[in-house]
Enzyme design. Structure first.
Site, PDB file in Angstrom:
ATOM      1  N   ASP B 199       0.585  -1.229   0.070  1.00 15.38           N
ATOM      2  CA  ASP B 199       0.009   0.065  -0.110  1.00 15.38           C
ATOM      3  C   ASP B 199       1.079   1.216   0.107  1.00 15.38           C
ATOM      4  O   ASP B 199       1.788   1.556   1.018  1.00 15.38           O
ATOM      5  CB  ASP B 199      -0.910  -0.063   1.277  1.00 15.38           C
ATOM      6  CG  ASP B 199      -1.915   1.184   1.484  1.00 15.38           C
ATOM      7  OD1 ASP B 199      -1.744   2.018   0.676  1.00 15.38           O
ATOM      8  OD2 ASP B 199      -2.447   1.179   2.542  1.00 15.38           O
ATOM      9  N   HIS B 370      -4.359   4.208   6.198  1.00 17.25           N
ATOM     10  CA  HIS B 370      -3.206   3.764   5.473  1.00 17.25           C
ATOM     11  C   HIS B 370      -1.669   3.882   6.135  1.00 17.25           C
ATOM     12  O   HIS B 370      -1.593   5.151   6.939  1.00 17.25           O
ATOM     13  CB  HIS B 370      -3.043   4.536   4.321  1.00 17.25           C
ATOM     14  CG  HIS B 370      -4.551   4.041   3.422  1.00 17.25           C
ATOM     15  ND1 HIS B 370      -4.459   2.947   2.492  1.00 17.25           N
ATOM     16  CD2 HIS B 370      -5.456   4.933   3.061  1.00 17.25           C
ATOM     17  CE1 HIS B 370      -5.547   3.081   1.955  1.00 17.25           C
ATOM     18  NE2 HIS B 370      -6.263   3.997   2.516  1.00 17.25           N
TER      19      HIS B 370
END
Lengths: 559, 559
Positions: B199, B370
């Site tokens: 990610d 995130h």
């Protein structure tokens, strides 16, 4: 004592005609008896849903209706949201315009484009100077902002002094020119200020806006670290101090400067003519000469820092620029932050530039031009105004300014968060909103001013979402029979070549609609059209969950 | 030793079919000999210039062309950009779907809407569990993210282990459930990881993403400080932990919870059915019961935190909500940050709410889902992958991940910043891009999938900017004379009622065009149409600097 009491009765009206609902379109009228003066006259840029609109200007009906009272415009600085509507408004109101030198130069550029240069009286004012006009005396006071020559105005009226800050920040160490004239603000405060209209853009931000010195430091550092790369710097054309800084850094590091973008070229020309930019000899070269120099000897200064699709930098990014191609190793500095709404466009350009192998830099390369909370508090301390009118911002910014004013001791009842069109009347005894004048937005699309309104925009929205379907039917004038069509044409709807079956169905639906009308002896065209629209709309929604604009066209044929 | 050497030859292909050009539309195929497995299958939301498009799905031609190889989908978590395209893709590829419980529940909801529930094999997988499929073993590993039940996948292949993090952050103190299974990542790293797909959303951000605990603290504080006000909290429907937190805080402060927004209701229903949200008895009430409680006893949880025009909060803000009106004193918490591109819409809603007298709060009310740089570095340290493939991000994010991987010791030649459609082949001996497959974007508009393409979108753009002008001419089939028109109709162009003169001029231009053709014996309709278009285009640009779509329609009449 008598005179003072008399003054207490005098009433001044403040009428903002724009600028209070969003950032942009700043224009405020000040009215005392039979005189009106106007501060600023800006445009705003269209919102996302104002399809096809190029810019938005204020409705100045109130000024036109009171033409004989209007004495002149006073402009605080040369940004589009403060000067952009002048050429449109001056067509209806031929009054003089007062501004400092650079602002005046930028206004002249606009007037020239609109063929208004000869017609319009203009006067250059210096900081510290005052203009007497009607019942007013307007004093220009030096401030700092992201364009040179910005001014606050002290508007001396029989009812008291109103200070309008314009857009400003406090920079104790500007790179060029003087810091803001805090002493003068203190002086005004000492004598008494009736009302303060203050820039609210950064009223939600704590702290102090950084000095332009920070940017200078970053530039120096970046140029020193990347001696073998071509440098490309994108910034606002109007930020002449920033451009000067880039030119100076280029000169210091022995680089030539190439200027790209129409507005960048225009502003630099004017600023250097007027002495606001000093370009060392042989520093600026034409883009054609670039090939004679190695990359490490070049700096390109360009427009496009907001990701504007047509600007020079965006064209470089998507390989449509006539002369400049981005190469691996290029260092591209965004000396700006995205204006709200432009984030995605800027991001797109950054990605495109990176994909071409360029290094993109956007940290510590820009400082805001607007005062943060500590600066605003300083102004309240110096000016100690009786009334406060937050200006320049969206509602949330104006409310933040209101809160700040309260914290600094202004009573809530003396703070006026206005809407455009409000007529605020102030005297030393009391302040209140006493009326409302027209204050609409007027859309400019191409050369048309005000010929595109809500209905047109609504149609554009429908067209943009789903396209359109045109149904053409020829009907015999005498016996009311279909003799041609229905033919169906579409645009922006589906790939027609692959949708034969669908188009056939649509044609059938239209045919049945018309026949239904004829069988029911409906010969009113409006009714036939409405029937086609309804049937088609229902069919398309059921079949594909879409609502294109359906336009039935009936041709009457005399055969 | 022999076995190890054999393994060194084995080659695995990694083929991202979307997700690498922007955030959204995540889907990656892993191919080993005659097996393909696919990780995620998401949509992306349309860009500003994709007019009228509802959503964008990946082109899975490569999978359809290799149907017999495709064994199944493995889904990392239940966000739209990871599950949204499943119902479209499963229509062409009837293979099983593997996911953890909540993710599975959200997928079921989608499949039900598309009538695919019966047809599709599904399996619920637990964290720690592995699935053997084709040549692969896929292990689900617990992570933290802004939706519960998120997983990383360790894909055990004959060529080595590939770790795909999905979307993740490291939360040592999540409010509900366990922290990320760092021990398992360490174990995988110890044994050797061929490739890491990680990610990249926050790869540009230094530091560590804050724990959900921060938000809990803020909520507690806000509820304690505003005991007499109605509270309205807007957040992402899918953030079930956040919703749980709001419900818990409400319960603690003796407030009832009203749930608003279709997706919020859906997700809460599923999450509570599956045990991911625990609602204390008598805490959630229907909106109709709200009138029985005082404001200080109410919390409204709503969609619309991104300023979406149709969402519940936007309707409250612009007074179009059926049952809830905003009142002075209401406290509205945005428990979210605007996704890039939504800043202006969010700002608009905030302004509208403030104008109604509400207090709007958006500080410390959200944390990202995130991982930031320090978390990413930790993952590199634990996993020590041979190859790195940055995923989930725009190009600038992927490049930031690349830089980070280099800093953590991965050789640049072992980092692959891919584009969608690239075929990356990896073995322990070498990695390289060996080909390219189709990886387009397919537009979904209403019920139509792929029937709107670039030409249609281009027409919509023109229509949205300037509207259209239709010119209708009836021509006699036999002698080629004009017998009807030219009639001119426009939409989205100008206020027609006030533009009589302009419309007359336009009609004349069209008339002259047709006559010119007839006089020159041009009877080819295509040529007549082109002539009208050209003449009209030239006239309109000269007259008003606009370029509406001009559509000539010629009717052939047999009289």
């Amino acid at each position: 004592m008598k005179e003072k009491n008399e003054n207490n009765d005098k009433k001044i009206k403040i009428i903002p005609l724009g600028g209070l609902e969003k950032i942009g379109m700043n224009i405020t009228a000040f009215e005392y008896e039979d005189s009106i003066i106007v501060v600023d006259c800006g445009i705003s840029f269209p919102e996302d849903d104002m399809l096809g609109i190029d810019l938005v200007i204020p409705d100045v009906s109130y000024l036109v209706d009171n033409k004989e009272k209007v004495k002149g415009f006073f402009i605080t600085h040369g940004h589009e949201d403060h000067i952009g509507a002048l050429p449109y408004v001056l067509k209806d109101l031929n009054v003089p315009v007062y501004a400092t030198k650079l602002t005046h130069g930028l206004i002249e550029l606009k007037l020239k484009e609109h063929n208004l240069l000869k017609k319009t009286k203009r006067k250059i004012v210096k900081h510290g100077q005052s203009i007497n006009l009607g019942g007013f005396r307007v004093e220009f006071i030096k401030t700092n902002h992201s364009i040179a020559d910005a001014s606050a105005l002290a508007i001396h009226t029989p009812a008291g002094v109103i200070v309008h800050t314009g857009d400003f920040k406090i920079d104790y160490t500007p790179l060029f020119g003087d810091p803001i004239d805090l002493q003068r603000f203190a002086g005004l405060g000492k004598k008494g200020v009736l009302a303060l209209m203050m820039d609210s853009t950064n009223a939600q931000r704590p702290g102090f806006t950084m000095s332009e010195k920070l940017v200078a430091k970053t530039f120096n550092h970046l140029f020193a670290e990347n001696k073998t790369n071509r440098m490309i710097v994108a910034t606002f054309a109007s930020n002449v101090d920033r451009v000067q800084q880039i030119i100076n850094t280029a000169f210091e590091f022995g680089r030539k400067v190439v200027i790209q973008g129409r507005s960048m070229v225009n502003v630099i020309n004017i600023a250097s003519e007027l002495g606001y930019i000093k370009i060392p000899e042989n520093t600026v070269i034409e883009v054609e000469q670039m090939k004679n120099y190695q990359d490490e000897k070049i700096v390109i200064v360009t427009t496009g820092s907001q990701g504007e699709a047509m600007a020079a930098l965006s064209r470089m990014a998507d390989s449509t620029h006539k002369t400049i191609s981005i190469k691996p190793g290029d260092h591209i500095i965004f000396s700006s932050t995205p204006i709200p709404g432009n984030e995605k466009a800027v991001s797109k350009v950054i990605n495109e530039l990176s994909m071409k192998g360029a290094t993109v830099i956007y940290q510590d390369t820009h400082v805001s031009g607007h005062a943060c909370q500590e600066e605003l508090k300083l102004m309240y301390s110096l000016l100690r105004p009786q009334y406060v009118i937050p200006v320049h911002g969206e509602y949330k910014h104006l409310k933040a300014q209101e809160k700040l004013a309260q914290e600094m001791g202004t009573d809530k009842s003396n703070i006026f968060v206005l809407q455009s069109g409000n007529v605020l009347q102030l005297s030393k005894e009391q302040g209140s909103i006493i009326g409302q004048v027209k204050a609409n937005e007027i859309f400019v699309d191409g050369l048309g001013v005000g010929d595109v309104g809500n209905i047109v925009i609504r149609d554009r929205l429908v067209l943009s979402e789903n396209g359109l379907i045109i149904v053409v039917v020829g009907i015999d004038k005498h016996n009311n029979q279909i003799i041609s069509g229905p033919d169906v044409v579409s645009r922006g709807f589906v790939y027609v070549r692959e949708a034969d079956e669908l188009m056939n169905k649509i044609r059938n639906v239209a045919g049945r609609s018309v026949e239904k009308c004829i069988n029911n002896n409906i010969s009113n065209w409006g009714k036939i059209k409405a029937t086609i629209k309804d049937d088609m709309g229902e069919f398309l929604w059921k079949e594909m969950k879409r609502s294109p604009l359906v336009m039935p066209i009936i041709i009457e044929i005399n055969r």
